[in-house]
Design an enzyme around this catalytic site. Structure first.
Site, PDB file in Angstrom:
ATOM      1  N   GLY A 204      40.766  45.990  97.634  1.00 50.11           N
ATOM      2  CA  GLY A 204      40.731  46.134  99.227  1.00 50.11           C
ATOM      3  C   GLY A 204      40.534  47.880  99.123  1.00 50.11           C
ATOM      4  O   GLY A 204      41.551  48.838  98.262  1.00 50.11           O
ATOM      5  N   GLY A 207      44.778  50.654 103.213  1.00 52.46           N
ATOM      6  CA  GLY A 207      45.114  49.989 104.618  1.00 52.46           C
ATOM      7  C   GLY A 207      45.136  48.655 105.247  1.00 52.46           C
ATOM      8  O   GLY A 207      45.048  47.838 105.785  1.00 52.46           O
ATOM      9  N   THR A 208      44.115  47.837 104.086  1.00 50.07           N
ATOM     10  CA  THR A 208      43.676  46.131 104.467  1.00 50.07           C
ATOM     11  C   THR A 208      44.620  45.566 104.303  1.00 50.07           C
ATOM     12  O   THR A 208      44.493  44.357 104.534  1.00 50.07           O
ATOM     13  CB  THR A 208      42.899  45.901 103.908  1.00 50.07           C
ATOM     14  OG1 THR A 208      42.543  46.141 102.288  1.00 50.07           O
ATOM     15  CG2 THR A 208      40.937  47.017 104.022  1.00 50.07           C
ATOM     16  N   GLY A 209      45.826  45.584 104.028  1.00 48.05           N
ATOM     17  CA  GLY A 209      46.639  44.930 103.828  1.00 48.05           C
ATOM     18  C   GLY A 209      47.335  43.795 102.868  1.00 48.05           C
ATOM     19  O   GLY A 209      47.833  42.811 102.529  1.00 48.05           O
ATOM     20  N   LYS A 210      46.935  44.426 100.956  1.00 55.44           N
ATOM     21  CA  LYS A 210      47.392  43.678 100.267  1.00 55.44           C
ATOM     22  C   LYS A 210      48.395  43.992  99.927  1.00 55.44           C
ATOM     23  O   LYS A 210      49.422  42.715  99.471  1.00 55.44           O
ATOM     24  CB  LYS A 210      46.509  44.711  99.013  1.00 55.44           C
ATOM     25  CG  LYS A 210      45.095  45.209  99.361  1.00 55.44           C
ATOM     26  CD  LYS A 210      44.257  46.319  98.537  1.00 55.44           C
ATOM     27  CE  LYS A 210      45.108  47.194  98.273  1.00 55.44           C
ATOM     28  NZ  LYS A 210      44.192  48.718  99.069  1.00 55.44           N
ATOM     29  N   HIS A 426      27.192  70.655 123.253  1.00 56.98           N
ATOM     30  CA  HIS A 426      27.141  70.195 122.210  1.00 56.98           C
ATOM     31  C   HIS A 426      27.010  68.125 122.140  1.00 56.98           C
ATOM     32  O   HIS A 426      25.847  67.797 121.943  1.00 56.98           O
ATOM     33  CB  HIS A 426      27.291  70.720 121.233  1.00 56.98           C
ATOM     34  CG  HIS A 426      27.453  70.549 119.622  1.00 56.98           C
ATOM     35  ND1 HIS A 426      26.577  70.710 118.358  1.00 56.98           N
ATOM     36  CD2 HIS A 426      28.237  69.353 119.375  1.00 56.98           C
ATOM     37  CE1 HIS A 426      26.986  69.811 117.160  1.00 56.98           C
ATOM     38  NE2 HIS A 426      28.339  69.049 117.468  1.00 56.98           N
ATOM     39  N   GLU A 427      28.541  68.919 122.712  1.00 58.65           N
ATOM     40  CA  GLU A 427      28.767  67.205 123.339  1.00 58.65           C
ATOM     41  C   GLU A 427      27.960  66.432 123.400  1.00 58.65           C
ATOM     42  O   GLU A 427      27.590  65.249 123.574  1.00 58.65           O
ATOM     43  CB  GLU A 427      30.256  66.634 123.002  1.00 58.65           C
ATOM     44  CG  GLU A 427      31.043  67.602 122.323  1.00 58.65           C
ATOM     45  CD  GLU A 427      30.917  67.317 120.805  1.00 58.65           C
ATOM     46  OE1 GLU A 427      31.061  65.848 120.535  1.00 58.65           O
ATOM     47  OE2 GLU A 427      31.451  67.907 120.036  1.00 58.65           O
TER      48      GLU A 427
END
Ligand code: ADP
Ligand code: MG
Ligand code: ZN
Length: 617
Positions: A204, A207-210, A426-427
């Site tokens: 994964g 930071g997905t929590g593995k 621009h924004e």
């Protein structure tokens, strides 16, 4: 280490010796050196308390002490060692000094102990210095030379993390349930003759929590948790990595049932025999040992190995064979529901204002991993403290999200008015496309406060979470990206470097549409094959499997997509020029506009709805 202590003492010994030498020298220098005449005179007139004669073959050295006016002086003299002289000297001394105070020394009578010491000291110093130098030389490369093969696996007993702490991830948890059962009661399974997958690979994005999930498994099963990171295995000395693996399994065996967690296994588990300049022997041996231990896991009863990686593609196929890491659990990025659950988990210990709606927050944060979300709430809490709010307010959360995306706001960085106007234009260009183009992402927020590298930015989110992208969605995305540049050109008649990142992203999407997704008139042929050597970094080795003629056609197609999108952006912006101007003005006033503000501008031409406007006036 004892040796280094000894090493530390050596300088002191040398200093002590030097001081003694110096001291005796100065003492010596205060003594009087006499010729025979004055010596005779002193002996005859002064009160001599002691005298020592050292009989060399040719001379006699005389040292003695005499007292004059209560002060003591040392004297030294030499006389030739002849029989006549000898007799005269003895007579003189015996007449003036008490016999008991005359010492006669034979310099040729050796003091063996002193001699041995004298010879030993320089030798010791030399050897000590040598050892010191060698240990210094080694210190840099291998300070831990003496703990060679001790595995660095950290044992964490008593894991408090449970599945309650892992939000979402329901499928992943289900996959793990069996493992937990096994760890709780390994015998039940072995009696049945069942082979439980004892190597599980968690795959994964970061930071997905593995790591969290692995810990939770150990916590749920209530077994010891050994964690080691792949890079810990890899060390300078050949063979050490392998012995670490062996050591780790041996240690773990003592506390079975237990779990070994190998984080970032790609550091050791890369494909063997690949790479620039030949393979890495050390890593290969480590990997081999790991494979051997995994095979021998039948003997390693009750040990479950969980490994985590975000690069399953670079792993050695041998690792993924049945009986090794044969089960893969993919830990995916959370969807909206998952994000809500994660937010709820991390909101447990925080206080929020009443108007905070975590569901909205989840909707606003597509593409955020669990770690990002945790970070958002944490940043928000920090902002709340900094702003001395009693509870976390929406403004804190907004800032939290912005920080996680782009780093802290650079409020102190001042633009010139001209620059500010350019960024606002621009924004606003991006925002107008977002507002009026059907498939474009929704604008959540526009700001011209600089952040990180960006001058200003648009927070745009897809209208819904989707796995697939249609051709028109991709095209709309390109149009949206080009909106900033188009607005600059139309309003200012001048273009700036501010659009370079937009252009880069737009080009990438267009290229992928042609090369990878078959979304151009070249047809559904995939021209970029992303394989090749994993060690070179993918982009360098994208194999070119087509002729120069096709390359030319691809170029043409990419350019066509970009040009058409540019025209569409021009059309939309010129049609809604008044809205654009309104947004520019509001942005310059307020610096940040929310989705609601933008909707009001579209409807009423101003940020405030007429009713509010009346109230405000
Ligand atoms: P990985 O190992 O996949 O890179 P981690 O397990 O270290 O990620 O996750 C980092 C942090 O993110 C965790 O400590 C936790 O706070 C948070 N987090 C990630 N996923 C979740 C989740 N599903 N539920 C709760 N928190 C999560
Ligand atoms: Mg991790
Ligand atoms: Zn832009």
């Amino acid at each position: 280490m004892k040796k280094s202590k000894l090493m530390g003492v050596i300088p002191y010994i040398i200093t002590a010796l030097l001081i003694t030498a110096l001291f005796s020298y100065t003492k010596y220098s205060r003594t009087k050196t006499l010729n025979y005449g004055s010596f005779e005179k002193i002996v005859q007139t002064k009160n001599i308390s002691e005298v020592t004669l050292t009989m060399y073959t040719t001379v006699i050295d005389i040292t003695g002490v005499y007292t004059e006016n209560e002060a003591k002086y040392i004297f030294v003299a030499s006389v030739p060692n002849t029989e006549a002289q000898n007799g005269e000297l003895m007579e003189l001394l015996h007449s003036r000094v008490k016999d008991a105070n005359i010492t006669i020394k034979n310099p040729y009578q050796t003091n063996y102990l002193m001699q041995a010491l004298a010879e030993l000291i320089p030798l010791t110093l030399l050897v000590g210095f040598g050892i010191y130098m060698i240990s210094r030389m080694n210190a840099g490369s291998n300070a831990k030379a003496f703990e060679f093969s001790k595995s660095r696996a950290r044992l964490e007993g008593n894991i408090k993390v449970t599945f309650d702490d892992v939000a979402g991830c329901d499928e992943e948890k289900e996959e793990m349930a069996e493992i937990i059962d096994y760890l709780r009661d390994p015998d039940k399974f072995s009696k049945m003759g069942a082979r439980i997958p004892k190597g599980i690979l968690m795959v994964g994005a970061p930071g997905t929590g593995k790591t969290l999930l692995a810990k939770a498994v150990a916590g749920e099963a209530d077994v010891p948790f050994y964690s080691i990171s792949g890079s810990d295995f890899v060390e300078m000395f050949v063979g050490v990595g392998a012995s670490r693996v062996r050591d780790m399994f041996k240690t773990a065996q003592k506390t079975a049932p237990c779990m070994i967690f190998i984080d970032e296994i790609d550091a050791v588990g890369r494909q063997r025999g690949a790479g620039l300049g030949g393979g890495n022997d050390e890593r290969e041996q480590t990997l081999n040992q790991l494979l051997v231990e995994l095979d021998g896991i039948e003997d390693n009863q009750g040990i479950v190995v969980i490994a985590a990686t975000n690069r399953p593609d670079v792993l050695d196929p041998a690792l993924l064979r049945p009986g090794r890491f044969d089960r893969q659990v993919t830990v995916s990025m959370p969807d909206k529901k998952g994000r809500l659950a994660i937010l709820q988990v991390h909101a447990r210990n925080k206080k929020f204002a009443d108007d905070i709606n975590l569901e909205h927050l989840a909707a606003r944060t597509p593409g955020f991993s669990g770690a990002d979300l945790e970070n958002v709430l944490n940043e928000a809490a920090i902002m709340a403290v900094r702003n001395s709010h009693d509870v976390i307010q929406m403004s804190d959360l907004d800032e939290g999200i912005d920080r996680v995306i782009g780093g802290p706001a650079k409020k102190s960085r001042k633009y010139s008015d001209r620059e500010k106007h350019m960024v606002a234009v621009h924004e606003s260009g991006h925002a107008v496309i977002g507002l009026f183009l059907e498939d474009a992402d929704e604008v959540q927020k526009v700001t011209i406060i600089p952040r990180g590298m960006a001058g200003g930015y648009n927070l745009m989110t897809p209208k819904e979470d989707n796995m697939l992208h249609t051709k028109s969605q991709l095209e709309s995305e390109i149009v949206g990206l080009l909106g900033g540049r188009v607005a600059e050109e139309m309003v200012l008649g001048e273009i700036s470097t501010g659009a370079s990142n937009d252009i880069e992203r737009a080009t990438d999407i267009a290229k992928d549409m042609v090369n990878a997704y078959g979304m151009s008139s070249i047809g559904p042929v995939q021209y970029s094959k992303q394989d090749g050597n994993v060690f070179l970094g993918r982009d360098y080795t994208t194999n070119k499997t087509y002729s120069d003629k096709v390359a030319y056609e691809i170029d043409q197609e990419v350019r066509k997509i970009i040009n058409e999108s540019y025209k569409r952006a021009q059309k939309i912006i010129s049609e809604h020029r008044d809205t654009l101007d309104n947004i520019v003005r509001s942005l310059e006033e307020q610096e940040t506009l929310t989705k609601q503000d933008l909707e009001n501008i579209v409807k009423y031409g101003t940020v405030n709805a007429p009713a509010e406007k009346a109230e405000n006036e």
